[in-house]
Design an enzyme around this catalytic site. Structure first.
Site, PDB file in Angstrom:
ATOM      1  N   HIS A   1     -68.083 -30.441  65.693  1.00 59.21           N
ATOM      2  CA  HIS A   1     -67.065 -30.070  66.676  1.00 59.21           C
ATOM      3  C   HIS A   1     -66.256 -31.262  67.178  1.00 59.21           C
ATOM      4  CE1 HIS A   1     -70.278 -31.021  69.735  1.00 59.21           C
ATOM      5  NE2 HIS A   1     -69.222 -31.481  70.395  1.00 59.21           N
TER       6      HIS A   1
ATOM      7  N   ASP B   1     -73.553 -27.997  63.130  1.00 60.30           N
ATOM      8  CA  ASP B   1     -72.741 -28.917  63.934  1.00 60.30           C
ATOM      9  C   ASP B   1     -72.922 -30.365  63.483  1.00 60.30           C
ATOM     10  OD1 ASP B   1     -70.824 -29.476  65.836  1.00 60.30           O
ATOM     11  OD2 ASP B   1     -72.261 -29.684  67.473  1.00 60.30           O
TER      12      ASP B   1
ATOM     13  N   GLY C   1     -68.052 -36.398  75.462  1.00 65.27           N
ATOM     14  CA  GLY C   1     -67.828 -37.702  74.841  1.00 65.27           C
ATOM     15  C   GLY C   1     -69.095 -38.273  74.235  1.00 65.27           C
ATOM     16  N   ASN C   2     -70.260 -37.804  74.720  1.00 68.72           N
ATOM     17  CA  ASN C   2     -71.547 -38.209  74.139  1.00 68.72           C
ATOM     18  C   ASN C   2     -71.816 -37.493  72.817  1.00 68.72           C
ATOM     19  OD1 ASN C   2     -72.855 -38.889  77.243  1.00 68.72           O
ATOM     20  ND2 ASN C   2     -73.464 -40.165  75.509  1.00 68.72           N
ATOM     21  N   SER C   3     -71.106 -36.396  72.572  1.00 70.11           N
ATOM     22  CA  SER C   3     -71.359 -35.596  71.374  1.00 70.11           C
ATOM     23  C   SER C   3     -71.282 -36.439  70.114  1.00 70.11           C
ATOM     24  CB  SER C   3     -70.341 -34.454  71.279  1.00 70.11           C
ATOM     25  OG  SER C   3     -70.549 -33.509  72.291  1.00 70.11           O
TER      26      SER C   3
END
Length: 289
Positions: free
Chosen positions: A140, A170, A239-241
């Protein structure tokens, strides 16, 4: 020895000058006994309570392998321009004015129009899988991106190519043209235990190389998605994704992917994709896209 009342009285009369000394000595012995018992209690407590972990060496070890990922999207003009197409304008004038519009300037062919500048689409994180530039992140993070920019901790920036992405798990893999990069070590998820300390590095809200820590809250957490997740209380925010979840041995055991939130921010429940599944998918993506 137990002192009888009469003996105590005689002792006090005989040793009036020594009374103060005796009392002081008694007080000193009381303090000493208190000190000894307190030390014993502290030692007993210390044997059952461990000290907090120090993450500094882990950050130095794994930090250079974590990257910031920015995605750009080219502005796509609508199929119909604000003034409408030539045919539509002619039809408009015919219907409302009964005459065709004269001298309508013809639009330039779409393929010859100047390209719109790319606009920022999102910010995420990732980590280096191999020294030759393969990087893992979330699907994503790169979904719908026309351009992917990867920034290393040494501030070098590369344009990345999307190798492949799998929406179900993902997981995505991108590639940059670089060599001798610091790759992560992949850990064994089966050795991960509930209550174990873990650490995350990523770019929450675009703040690069932010370190947060916590413990594993649960394993094999079913959230209704395709995979069962590792649940932690590590602070994860937008933003950590795509960033790594790291154990105390400096090994990546998961990819930080989701949070449970009613506010959009961190609420103490974060989910990471187990690294064994992520590696299986990444190998397929690298082989066939």
């Amino acid at each position: 020895m137990v002192m009888k009342p009469k003996e105590a009285l005689v002792f006090k009369k005989i040793c009036k000058k020594c009374t103060v000394t005796v009392l002081v000595a008694a007080s000193w012995f009381g303090v000493l006994s208190l000190g000894v018992s307190g030390a014993a209690m502290a030692q007993s407590a210390g044997s059952s309570v461990r000290g907090l972990p120090d993450f500094t060496e882990l950050v130095e070890q794994v930090g250079p392998s974590v990257v910031n990922i920015r995605t750009l999207e080219k502005a796509r003009p609508s199929e119909v321009s604000p003034g409408g197409s030539d045919e539509e304008m002619q039809e408009l004038f015919r219907r409302f004015f009964g005459v065709p519009i004269p001298n309508v300037p013809r639009q330039a062919p779409r393929q010859n129009r100047p390209q719109e500048d790319a606009q920022p689409k999102g910010v995420g994180s990732g980590f280096i899988l191999s020294a030759d530039g393969f990087i893992m992140t979330n699907a994503h993070v790169v979904e719908g991106a026309d351009e992917v920019l990867v920034t290393l901790t040494d501030k070098r920036e590369f344009k990345a190519r999307i190798v492949g992405a799998d929406k179900r798990t993902d997981v995505a893999v991108v590639k940059i043209q670089a060599t001798d990069l610091p790759a992560v070590k992949v850990g064994d998820v089966n050795r991960l235990r509930v209550g174990e300390w873990v650490m995350a590095i990523g770019s929450p809200f675009g703040l690069e190389n932010t370190v947060t820590a916590g413990i594993v809250s649960a394993k094999q957490r079913d959230t209704g998605d395709y995979l069962s997740f590792i649940q932690t209380d590590v602070a994860i925010n937008p933003g950590n994704s795509g960033g790594p979840l790291i154990n105390m041995r400096g090994e990546v055991v998961g990819i930080n992917s989701q949070i449970y939130s009613r506010s959009g921010g961190f609420m103490g429940i974060s989910f990471a994709i187990p690294m064994d599944e992520a590696m299986r998918v990444s190998e397929q993506l690298r082989a066939s896209g």
